[in-house]
Enzyme design. Structure first.
Site, short mmCIF file in Angstrom:
data_model
loop_
_atom_site.label_atom_id
_atom_site.label_comp_id
_atom_site.label_asym_id
_atom_site.label_seq_id
_atom_site.Cartn_x
_atom_site.Cartn_y
_atom_site.Cartn_z
N SER A 196 0.79 -1.22 0.06
CA SER A 196 -0.14 -0.06 -0.14
C SER A 196 0.87 1.39 0.02
O SER A 196 1.58 1.42 -0.95
CB SER A 196 -0.98 -0.09 1.24
OG SER A 196 -2.00 0.95 1.07
N GLU A 314 -9.25 -4.76 -4.22
CA GLU A 314 -8.81 -3.74 -3.41
C GLU A 314 -9.57 -2.98 -2.66
O GLU A 314 -9.24 -2.26 -1.59
CB GLU A 314 -7.50 -3.03 -4.23
CG GLU A 314 -6.64 -4.08 -4.91
CD GLU A 314 -5.36 -4.10 -3.99
OE1 GLU A 314 -5.37 -3.66 -2.77
OE2 GLU A 314 -4.41 -4.85 -4.35
N HIS A 408 -7.53 -5.62 0.23
CA HIS A 408 -6.24 -4.82 0.21
C HIS A 408 -5.60 -5.02 1.45
O HIS A 408 -6.13 -5.27 2.51
CB HIS A 408 -6.67 -3.37 0.53
CG HIS A 408 -5.54 -2.35 0.47
ND1 HIS A 408 -4.62 -2.41 -0.90
CD2 HIS A 408 -4.93 -1.61 1.18
CE1 HIS A 408 -3.83 -1.55 -0.59
NE2 HIS A 408 -3.90 -0.90 0.54
#
Length: 526
Positions: A196, A314, A408
């Protein structure tokens, strides 16, 4: 300390440190790599800690950097250690009697707003037991790490500001270069990795001349390389970094930078977050010389192998990235046709109107994360640099029941083997042989890449480079090599983004689907 140390002592060039023995590992926590960036050092480049003559107690995690809290009930909500200015520290897990082992340096995610190297989800013990030295770091976040402002630029000998968090990461890598051999790590075999915002940081580090030579390989999990603000100029309709800083000072009622330097660090972080400050790197011509995408495509990034990938879903846990959901399928189609023009038929074929919410999620995931990975991999190949690409598509009962299939960061407990210590609201995978096997395989792939740049795993397929006809490792219940994933997806997103970039004034960062910018002259209702 006057008594005989009860634990492993590392004789670092920067000073000796006492750690703990934990099974087959020696562990040092909270090692400072730079002075506390508070007071007059707030919004200045990190200052290395002077070498110590005394023995440093590195048996407990250090402070985390000031940050806003995670949303209550989020799958990512977890306990973060005490926070404060004295947060520029790192943690090391090393096998006993380690010698010349590869080094894995982890940069945590959290939107450049929150997170810490002490989070249990990314505990380094299991990876270290595979035969590597694992390092996790803290770096300045939010307003502390990424504020640009004309007064700060005027203070700088180089005439720049912002990017302090990125400079911290570079300082941590410099500390590793100087010190890691003392615990058996090979400074010439360092892999920098992150997920991320940590993956975004990896992309920034690949672009930063000051980071050149500090690592030999890079891993970027679910990151993006969309447009960055420029320090002094408004490009791509994003405003300048300095202008954003001026707006923040006005919103906080601050009369000067020195006024903000006197404020409590945690209260300042909360106030900046409430004011909508968006932490991001800035193109300053020095630390980030140009747009990351430009640097990748022109071969101006670090010439190192890259392993990169993204996850199947995600967006569901990243609500702030979700495009607006229209009231009906007809309204969704109307908006898409108005904003995508001659690309609308292709867009609607891939992201149909029958389920606007799911289609919006899929479009945003592909454009922000999938396109980024493929753009980076294609640039690597074009410039003669290795790239390996994965697509994480693994589901398990609790995650799928909550409609969070491969969300995610869902790959993190498989990389670090930490499912049982994941955050309280995290969907837990069952304790089965199949789950254990997949965890072992993923850990093997990542460890092998860290060791020599070739990801392999016992009992799993060889992972070809992306240059091999666009090979992607599709990680579902078991890994499979695919070359037919997502036909036309990259081309559609690239054509859309390229048109926006060509205007020089149209945003293309985060804006996808029903959030895409209106074409010039379009009716405001679209």
């Amino acid at each position: 300390m006057n008594q005989q140390p009860d634990g492993p002592v590392a004789r670092f060039p920067s000073g000796a440190a006492l750690g703990r023995t934990e099974g087959a590992l020696n562990v040092w926590r909270g090692l400072p790599y730079a002075l506390p960036p508070g007071g007059d050092l707030r919004w200045r480049p990190p200052v290395p800690v002077p070498d110590r003559a005394d023995l440093f107690d590195a048996t407990a995690f250090g402070l985390a950097c000031p940050q806003p809290l995670r949303r209550r009930g989020s799958v990512y909500e977890c306990h973060i250690e005490e926070k404060g200015d004295d947060c520029l520290n790192l943690n090391i897990w090393a096998p006993k009697d380690a010698s010349d082992l590869p080094v894995f340096v982890w940069i945590h995610g959290g939107n450049l707003l929150r997170g810490a190297g002490s989070e249990a989800l990314t505990d380094g013990a299991a990876l270290a037991r595979r035969g590597q030295v694992v390092v996790t770091i803290n770096y300045r976040l939010n307003v502390h790490g990424y504020l640009a402002h004309p007064h700060l630029s005027a203070e700088s000998p180089d005439g720049v500001s912002g990017n302090y968090g990125l400079l911290d990461q570079i300082a941590a890598l410099q500390w590793v270069q100087r010190n890691i051999a003392a615990v058996g790590g090979d400074p010439d075999n360092v892999t920098v990795a992150g997920e991320s915002a940590g993956a975004l940081s990896v992309y920034y580090l690949l672009c930063a001349p000051a980071a050149r030579g500090l690592f030999a390989r890079a891993i970027a999990q679910s990151g993006h390389i969309c447009s960055a603000q420029h320090l002094k100029e408004d490009r791509h309709g994003m405003g300048s970094g300095e202008a954003a800083g001026e707006r923040l000072l006005a919103a906080l009622g601050a009369i000067s930078i020195d006024d903000l330097r006197r404020r409590d660090p945690q209260e300042l972080s909360l106030a900046a977050d409430a004011a909508g400050f968006a932490a991001q790197g800035v193109v300053d011509g020095l630390i980030l010389p140009d747009q990351p995408l430009t640097l990748f495509r022109t071969g101006q990034t670090a010439p190192v192998p890259l392993l990169a990938g993204w996850n199947a879903r995600e967006i569901p846990t990243l609500e702030f990235l979700r495009p607006p959901v229209p009231a009906s399928p007809a309204e969704y189609e109307r908006i898409i046709r108005a904003r995508y023009g001659d690309l609308a038929d292709r867009f609607l074929a891939r992201y149909p109107a029958d389920d606007p919410a799911r289609s919006g999620d899929a479009a945003a995931g592909d454009a922000l994360f999938g396109w980024t990975v493929l753009a980076a991999a294609k640039a690597q190949v074009a410039n003669g640099r290795p790239a390996h690409v994965y697509f994480f598509d693994h589901g398990y009962p609790e995650a799928d029941a909550r409609d969070l299939h491969a969300f995610h960061a869902a790959e993190l407990p498989y990389v670090f083997d930490t499912m049982r210590q994941s955050p309280p609201a995290w969907p837990k995978a069952p304790d089965t042989e199949e789950e254990a096997a997949l965890t072992r395989i993923i850990g093997d792939y990542w460890t092998a890449f860290t060791r020599d740049g070739t990801p392999t795993a016992e009992g799993a397929p060889d992972w070809p480079p992306y240059a091999d006809r666009g090979a992607i490792l599709h990680i579902a219940d078991r890994p499979l090599v695919r070359r037919d994933l997502f036909p036309g997806m990259y081309e559609l997103v690239e054509e859309d983004f390229a048109r926006r970039r060509a205007t020089g004034t149209t945003p293309w960062n985060w804006l996808v689907g029903t959030a895409a910018p209106r074409p010039a002259g379009a009716d405001a209702r679209t």
